[in-house]
Enzyme design. Structure first.
Site, PDB file in Angstrom:
ATOM      1  N   ASP A  76       2.844  -4.724   8.054  1.00 33.49           N
ATOM      2  CA  ASP A  76       1.581  -3.997   7.930  1.00 33.49           C
ATOM      3  C   ASP A  76       0.449  -5.017   8.006  1.00 33.49           C
ATOM      4  O   ASP A  76       0.227  -5.790   7.079  1.00 33.49           O
ATOM      5  CB  ASP A  76       1.575  -3.249   6.597  1.00 33.49           C
ATOM      6  CG  ASP A  76       0.239  -2.587   6.278  1.00 33.49           C
ATOM      7  OD1 ASP A  76      -0.720  -2.752   7.053  1.00 33.49           O
ATOM      8  OD2 ASP A  76       0.159  -1.915   5.233  1.00 33.49           O
TER       9      ASP A  76
ATOM     10  N   CYS B   7      -4.680   2.444  -3.736  1.00 34.30           N
ATOM     11  CA  CYS B   7      -3.456   2.934  -3.076  1.00 34.30           C
ATOM     12  C   CYS B   7      -2.323   1.916  -3.214  1.00 34.30           C
ATOM     13  O   CYS B   7      -1.522   1.726  -2.295  1.00 34.30           O
ATOM     14  CB  CYS B   7      -3.707   3.254  -1.603  1.00 34.30           C
ATOM     15  SG  CYS B   7      -4.787   4.669  -1.341  1.00 34.30           S
TER      16      CYS B   7
ATOM     17  N   GLN C 230      -4.682  -5.470   6.603  1.00 34.39           N
ATOM     18  CA  GLN C 230      -5.581  -6.371   5.882  1.00 34.39           C
ATOM     19  C   GLN C 230      -5.645  -7.773   6.474  1.00 34.39           C
ATOM     20  O   GLN C 230      -6.550  -8.543   6.139  1.00 34.39           O
ATOM     21  CB  GLN C 230      -5.165  -6.454   4.412  1.00 34.39           C
ATOM     22  CG  GLN C 230      -5.306  -5.150   3.661  1.00 34.39           C
ATOM     23  CD  GLN C 230      -6.734  -4.655   3.588  1.00 34.39           C
ATOM     24  OE1 GLN C 230      -7.678  -5.440   3.506  1.00 34.39           O
ATOM     25  NE2 GLN C 230      -6.912  -3.348   3.623  1.00 34.39           N
TER      26      GLN C 230
ATOM     27  N   LYS D 151     -10.777  -1.666  10.200  1.00 35.54           N
ATOM     28  CA  LYS D 151     -10.779  -2.842   9.325  1.00 35.54           C
ATOM     29  C   LYS D 151     -11.390  -4.049  10.024  1.00 35.54           C
ATOM     30  O   LYS D 151     -11.691  -5.054   9.372  1.00 35.54           O
ATOM     31  CB  LYS D 151      -9.344  -3.202   8.912  1.00 35.54           C
ATOM     32  CG  LYS D 151      -8.531  -2.085   8.296  1.00 35.54           C
ATOM     33  CD  LYS D 151      -8.932  -1.772   6.884  1.00 35.54           C
ATOM     34  CE  LYS D 151      -7.927  -0.805   6.269  1.00 35.54           C
ATOM     35  NZ  LYS D 151      -8.299  -0.419   4.894  1.00 35.54           N
TER      36      LYS D 151
ATOM     37  N   HIS E  84       0.862  -1.177   0.000  1.00 37.62           N
ATOM     38  CA  HIS E  84       0.000   0.000   0.000  1.00 37.62           C
ATOM     39  C   HIS E  84       0.900   1.229   0.000  1.00 37.62           C
ATOM     40  O   HIS E  84       2.026   1.191   0.480  1.00 37.62           O
ATOM     41  CB  HIS E  84      -0.866  -0.051   1.261  1.00 37.62           C
ATOM     42  CG  HIS E  84      -1.936   0.980   1.335  1.00 37.62           C
ATOM     43  ND1 HIS E  84      -1.689   2.288   1.719  1.00 37.62           N
ATOM     44  CD2 HIS E  84      -3.278   0.904   1.129  1.00 37.62           C
ATOM     45  CE1 HIS E  84      -2.834   2.962   1.735  1.00 37.62           C
ATOM     46  NE2 HIS E  84      -3.806   2.160   1.375  1.00 37.62           N
TER      47      HIS E  84
END
Length: 404
Positions: free
Chosen positions: A198, A362, A201, A224, A121
């Site tokens: 990260d 993104c 997700q 999320k 991202h």
């Protein structure tokens, strides 16, 4: 047995209509919906004990402080951090990444190397480019293949004694690919490099164990995973958080201030300057409680069923191409119809009450790799159904007929 109809009753927004059609919400990778149980916690805070924390001797402040810190302990337990003070409240994943990048500005020097992946991202690309510009370090990239998987043999070649940091997402937001972070962490540590993952997700679908992963930093966002926007967390190993300087200066993050000298507070407050998103942090804890009550194994199993069902149905449409075909992926399908711009498909789907995301998500380098302007992305959550997927397939077929 997973009772999705019962689960859906927890989400008020799923009963509304869009353009006269029942809402079909397939933009969960951008933000998930919020159950009534979490909404009630937000209302309760502002209705009954709204006050600033850590500073007041009065009852409301003490009550708010207690509940806020309880939320930190919930997050600690969920991610299996060794210490509660290794959990830093942030405004979200992007904030957490920038906090770490800012801290490493005082550590890196010219000749050092940092590695990111081609699946990132923008929030896990731009801060590192800025960091390299400030420090003279070099940014290197793990390439991807046509299936949307990282080329790990090239990663091994990129690693060397000059590698100081490796940054990679756990799951690609654009393609749904689940990356081999266990391998990446082990190999990076073998050359003495730190690793930031990260997890924006991954956290809605799986339950990361940061101690088992042995990861140095892990970031996530509440919105999320059924929580509110504007709040997230950074996990950092205690030794790393003690090495990094504060990201911001202000109230709460100090031990003592004079005009000659300031000393900083201990973890986690060193990185939490100013009044935080108190209600957001509390609601983040409530969202974690909600998802754990369902069970992440249960969630993963059901979402995999949705992924397989949707993949089969969409693949039967002539001229439809799916991007991201790794065997290891989560419930995200990015696709295009041949000769049709993804924005046009998304616009027609919206008229049918179906919410998808269109564009580069993104993750523009991914789209550049495939030589496309973007994709239509349908991302599924545990409150979605196969009936909704059928509506998506019908909508895509209709869009194809209208736009061809």
């Amino acid at each position: 047995m997973f009772k999705v109809d019962q689960i859906r009753k927890d989400f008020p927004i799923l009963s509304r209509q869009v353009n006269g059609k029942p809402l079909v919400y397939f933009d969960n990778a951008a933000t998930s919906q919020t159950p009534q149980q979490v909404i009630d916690v937000i209302v309760d805070y502002y209705s009954n004990y709204n006050a600033n924390i850590h500073r007041g001797v009065h009852a409301l402040s003490q009550e708010a402080t207690d509940v806020y810190e309880q939320a930190r302990h919930k997050i600690q337990a969920h991610f299996n951090a060794k210490h509660a003070h290794e959990i830093i409240f942030t405004s979200g994943t992007t904030h957490g990444i920038n906090l770490v990048a800012n801290g490493f500005s005082s550590i890196l020097k010219k000749g050092d190397e940092i590695i990111v992946s081609a699946l990132e991202h923008h929030s896990n690309i731009v801060p590192w480019q800025m960091l390299c510009k400030r420090t003279g370090a070099t940014l290197k990239v793990i390439p991807m293949n046509q299936a949307g998987e990282l080329e790990m043999d090239v990663f091994n070649e990129l690693l060397n004694q000059n590698t100081k940091l490796v940054f990679v997402n756990h799951i690609s937001n654009a393609l749904g690919t689940i990356n081999s972070i266990e391998y990446i962490i082990e190999k990076a540590h073998s050359v003495g490099a730190a690793v930031l993952v990260d997890g924006a997700q991954s956290c809605p679908h799986i339950k990361p164990d940061v101690q088992d992963l042995d990861v140095d930093f892990y970031v996530a966002s509440a919105h999320k995973m059924c929580g509110p926007t504007g709040v997230g967390m950074l996990y950092g190993k205690e030794e790393w958080l003690n090495k990094l300087p504060p990201y911001q200066g202000g109230g709460e993050m100090i031990a003592e201030v004079t005009f000659e000298k300031t000393t900083y507070a201990a973890l986690p407050h060193k990185f939490e300057a100013g009044t935080p998103n108190i209600c957001g942090g509390i609601a983040f804890g409530a969202a974690i409680d909600y998802m754990n009550a369902i069970g992440f194994d249960t969630i993963a199993t059901y979402e995999h069923e949705l992924l397989e069902y949707a993949t089969e149905k969409l693949s039967s449409i002539d001229g439809l191409k799916i991007y991201g075909t790794s065997k290891h992926k989560t419930s995200v399908i990015s696709f295009n119809l041949e000769g049709i711009h993804p924005y046009d498909v998304g616009t027609i789907l919206d008229k049918l009450g179906i919410a998808v995301r269109t564009g580069h998500h993104c993750a523009q380098p991914i789209m550049d790799y495939f030589k496309i302007p973007g994709t239509v992305r349908a991302s599924f959550a545990f409150y979605n159904t196969k009936v909704e997927i059928d509506a998506l397939v019908e909508g895509v077929i209709k869009a194809k007929m209208m736009l061809s």
